[in-house]
Design a protein around this motif. Sequence first.
Motif, PDB file in Angstrom:
ATOM      1  N   ALA A  71      28.205 -23.461 -63.854  1.00 39.48           N
ATOM      2  CA  ALA A  71      28.761 -24.030 -65.078  1.00 39.48           C
ATOM      3  C   ALA A  71      28.579 -23.095 -66.269  1.00 39.48           C
ATOM      4  CB  ALA A  71      28.098 -25.379 -65.360  1.00 39.48           C
ATOM      5  N   GLY A  72      29.514 -23.190 -67.200  1.00 42.13           N
ATOM      6  CA  GLY A  72      29.481 -22.344 -68.384  1.00 42.13           C
ATOM      7  C   GLY A  72      29.093 -23.120 -69.628  1.00 42.13           C
ATOM      8  N   GLY A  73      30.082 -23.721 -70.297  1.00 35.13           N
ATOM      9  CA  GLY A  73      29.801 -24.497 -71.493  1.00 35.13           C
ATOM     10  C   GLY A  73      29.909 -23.694 -72.767  1.00 35.13           C
ATOM     11  N   THR A  74      29.347 -24.261 -73.834  1.00 27.28           N
ATOM     12  CA  THR A  74      29.588 -23.734 -75.177  1.00 27.28           C
ATOM     13  C   THR A  74      28.603 -22.655 -75.619  1.00 27.28           C
ATOM     14  OG1 THR A  74      28.275 -25.538 -76.124  1.00 27.28           O
ATOM     15  CG2 THR A  74      30.662 -25.881 -75.941  1.00 27.28           C
ATOM     16  N   ALA A  75      27.529 -22.436 -74.884  1.00 28.26           N
ATOM     17  CA  ALA A  75      26.513 -21.474 -75.332  1.00 28.26           C
ATOM     18  C   ALA A  75      26.461 -20.211 -74.480  1.00 28.26           C
ATOM     19  CB  ALA A  75      25.136 -22.139 -75.351  1.00 28.26           C
ATOM     20  N   VAL A  76      27.480 -19.979 -73.660  1.00 24.97           N
ATOM     21  CA  VAL A  76      27.495 -18.803 -72.789  1.00 24.97           C
ATOM     22  C   VAL A  76      27.429 -17.510 -73.589  1.00 24.97           C
ATOM     23  CG1 VAL A  76      28.946 -17.496 -71.178  1.00 24.97           C
ATOM     24  CG2 VAL A  76      28.669 -19.951 -70.888  1.00 24.97           C
ATOM     25  N   LEU A  77      28.059 -17.510 -74.749  1.00 26.07           N
ATOM     26  CA  LEU A  77      28.090 -16.310 -75.588  1.00 26.07           C
ATOM     27  C   LEU A  77      26.689 -15.768 -75.858  1.00 26.07           C
ATOM     28  CD1 LEU A  77      29.771 -14.388 -77.335  1.00 26.07           C
ATOM     29  CD2 LEU A  77      29.675 -16.083 -79.165  1.00 26.07           C
ATOM     30  N   ARG A  78      25.721 -16.650 -76.059  1.00 24.43           N
ATOM     31  CA  ARG A  78      24.348 -16.243 -76.371  1.00 24.43           C
ATOM     32  C   ARG A  78      23.450 -16.225 -75.137  1.00 24.43           C
ATOM     33  NH1 ARG A  78      20.002 -14.910 -76.303  1.00 24.43           N
ATOM     34  NH2 ARG A  78      18.294 -15.119 -77.819  1.00 24.43           N
ATOM     35  N   ALA A 111      47.458  -9.729 -64.048  1.00 25.21           N
ATOM     36  CA  ALA A 111      47.943  -8.409 -64.458  1.00 25.21           C
ATOM     37  C   ALA A 111      46.949  -7.687 -65.360  1.00 25.21           C
ATOM     38  CB  ALA A 111      49.285  -8.542 -65.163  1.00 25.21           C
ATOM     39  N   ILE A 112      46.124  -8.443 -66.091  1.00 23.34           N
ATOM     40  CA  ILE A 112      45.127  -7.807 -66.962  1.00 23.34           C
ATOM     41  C   ILE A 112      43.715  -7.981 -66.403  1.00 23.34           C
ATOM     42  CG2 ILE A 112      46.486  -7.851 -69.077  1.00 23.34           C
ATOM     43  CD1 ILE A 112      45.224 -10.437 -69.863  1.00 23.34           C
ATOM     44  N   ARG A 113      43.647  -8.210 -65.083  1.00 21.54           N
ATOM     45  CA  ARG A 113      42.381  -8.290 -64.341  1.00 21.54           C
ATOM     46  C   ARG A 113      41.470  -9.382 -64.905  1.00 21.54           C
ATOM     47  NH1 ARG A 113      41.860  -4.375 -60.671  1.00 21.54           N
ATOM     48  NH2 ARG A 113      39.620  -4.706 -60.466  1.00 21.54           N
ATOM     49  N   GLY A 114      42.082 -10.511 -65.227  1.00 27.90           N
ATOM     50  CA  GLY A 114      41.319 -11.689 -65.603  1.00 27.90           C
ATOM     51  C   GLY A 114      41.025 -12.536 -64.387  1.00 27.90           C
ATOM     52  N   SER A 115      40.517 -13.736 -64.615  1.00 29.57           N
ATOM     53  CA  SER A 115      40.192 -14.654 -63.522  1.00 29.57           C
ATOM     54  C   SER A 115      40.914 -15.975 -63.730  1.00 29.57           C
ATOM     55  CB  SER A 115      38.683 -14.904 -63.458  1.00 29.57           C
ATOM     56  OG  SER A 115      38.391 -15.919 -62.508  1.00 29.57           O
ATOM     57  N   ILE A 116      41.404 -16.549 -62.630  1.00 29.66           N
ATOM     58  CA  ILE A 116      42.080 -17.852 -62.684  1.00 29.66           C
ATOM     59  C   ILE A 116      41.085 -19.006 -62.663  1.00 29.66           C
ATOM     60  CG2 ILE A 116      44.142 -16.917 -61.573  1.00 29.66           C
ATOM     61  CD1 ILE A 116      43.167 -18.455 -59.001  1.00 29.66           C
ATOM     62  N   ALA A 117      39.803 -18.706 -62.540  1.00 27.96           N
ATOM     63  CA  ALA A 117      38.772 -19.760 -62.523  1.00 27.96           C
ATOM     64  C   ALA A 117      37.576 -19.264 -63.317  1.00 27.96           C
ATOM     65  CB  ALA A 117      38.357 -20.097 -61.094  1.00 27.96           C
ATOM     66  N   ALA A 118      37.460 -19.721 -64.559  1.00 26.23           N
ATOM     67  CA  ALA A 118      36.391 -19.242 -65.426  1.00 26.23           C
ATOM     68  C   ALA A 118      35.120 -20.059 -65.269  1.00 26.23           C
ATOM     69  CB  ALA A 118      36.844 -19.260 -66.883  1.00 26.23           C
ATOM     70  N   GLU A 119      35.233 -21.393 -65.346  1.00 26.83           N
ATOM     71  CA  GLU A 119      34.019 -22.213 -65.284  1.00 26.83           C
ATOM     72  C   GLU A 119      34.193 -23.517 -64.509  1.00 26.83           C
ATOM     73  OE1 GLU A 119      32.755 -23.266 -69.220  1.00 26.83           O
ATOM     74  OE2 GLU A 119      34.617 -24.290 -69.730  1.00 26.83           O
ATOM     75  N   HIS A 120      35.385 -23.841 -64.068  1.00 27.36           N
ATOM     76  CA  HIS A 120      35.592 -25.093 -63.347  1.00 27.36           C
ATOM     77  C   HIS A 120      35.565 -24.928 -61.838  1.00 27.36           C
ATOM     78  CE1 HIS A 120      37.873 -26.816 -67.081  1.00 27.36           C
ATOM     79  NE2 HIS A 120      36.564 -26.771 -67.254  1.00 27.36           N
ATOM     80  N   GLY A 121      35.615 -23.708 -61.355  1.00 26.00           N
ATOM     81  CA  GLY A 121      35.564 -23.483 -59.921  1.00 26.00           C
ATOM     82  C   GLY A 121      36.941 -23.524 -59.266  1.00 26.00           C
ATOM     83  N   ILE A 122      36.934 -23.540 -57.925  1.00 25.67           N
ATOM     84  CA  ILE A 122      38.162 -23.517 -57.124  1.00 25.67           C
ATOM     85  C   ILE A 122      38.457 -24.874 -56.523  1.00 25.67           C
ATOM     86  CG2 ILE A 122      39.294 -22.496 -55.108  1.00 25.67           C
ATOM     87  CD1 ILE A 122      39.013 -20.577 -57.445  1.00 25.67           C
TER      88      ILE A 122
END
Length: 474
Positions: free
Chosen positions: A151-158, A420-431
């Motif tokens: 899980a990610g959430g709102t504080a991943v930046l820090r 195309a810009i080497r991103g991800s289709i699943a950031a924090e919710h999974g597959i």
Amino acid sequence: MPVPDAVAIAHDLEQLLGADCVLANATDIEPYLTESRGLYRGTAAAVVRPRDTPGIAAAVGYCARHGIAVVAHGGNTGLVGGSVPDGGVVISLERLNGVVDLDAADGTITVQAGVTLQRVQRAAEEVGCLFPLSLAAEGSCTIGGNVATNAGGTAVLRYGNVRALVLGLEVVLADGRVLDMLTRLRKDNAGYDLNHLFIGSEGTLGIVTAAVLKLFPRPKHVATAFVGSNDLSQVFAMFERIRGEFADSMVAFELIPRNGLELVLKHMPACVRPLSEGHNWYALVELASPSTQSELSERIEEVLAQAIEDGEVADAVLAATESQRNALWALRENLAEAQRCDGPSIKHDISLPLSSLKAFIDEATVACEAEIEGVQVCVFGHLGDGNLHFNILPQAGVDAAGFMSETARFNRIVHDRVSAIRGSIAAEHGIGILKVDELLHYKDATAIDVMRSVKLALDPKGILNPGKILKRLA
């Protein structure tokens, strides 16, 4: 060996665990079959609710011997169908809900997997510490599910996502053995780091039953600002300005569009408009310091004043009290629920390089809104770490089922650009179930082969959460 029928499975599990640990009545098991958004409904022969890790190990061992599918069940707050059973046995972790150990000096808390995230947060608070993972569903999501989905959430930046917050795990493997890795060590290079195999694996490699988590000093000063801008480029300029001024003090930088804020104000009566005038884009910014002498509020006020003068910010408000801070966060945390109240939406949980975010938002928005007349893009999320929720909203009055049938069409528009810009289709919710085909379409073929090899090594019979992340093994 033939697989026992549902009656035999329930009977055997009752003999193994006790009758009070097994649910087999259709009414009793119904809550464990449907995921939170109602997109998927599964089937199960029985639901077991063991009291401890040995009970879970016994249930998994039984299922392994008989080739019965096993799905772990936590708080059921997932958004991709990851805990929906496809036959077999559901193993609920709801009774494994204890805080095993809390060591403020060591900066660790050891908990069972069924503990809610909110309980962990509060346990940390009671000893003057912080567990920084924060999600809208924190009152009901569980640590086991947080670990299983990374899980990610709102504080991943820090603070990073769950992968950065876990020191050790206890995991029940597919054959019923217990892998004990409940270490509190910050450094351990004794062989492969097996913990990371299970974090984000969505219960397909093992069932997490306990975790050692990192705690941090509780911030003594928090500054929260809600900022309005009329152009997206101004938001990114403001982000660069604040990141440059505050560096590690920046905990969150959340992006909210005008149509997203209006949905919250429409459907959430307790939420109030934060700024006197409307703006095209908003950012929720939070800074934190462990020092009681912090000047964060004064400094952010000065920085925002300069940003207004330079044209990056149209208006801003700084929370003066905890209740005001909570009111500002409510505007962000209720956005997904406000969308649900308004009707159907086609959702994308994507991760992109920070340098590509603005161009992606501009281009993908134009492409999606040109595809079907009247649709609107609502893009929001964790701008500071590159995680966007890029959602497509239909024209008012459109048939919900008909609109949702266009999901694959919009997936190509959005996910092709992400890839195309080497991103991800699943950031924090999974597959889960939702993105199995998308993963196969976009993930490197060699990576898929390696993932299958890992799955086969740890779960050779394919009983753990089959059909999630990867297609069922042949």
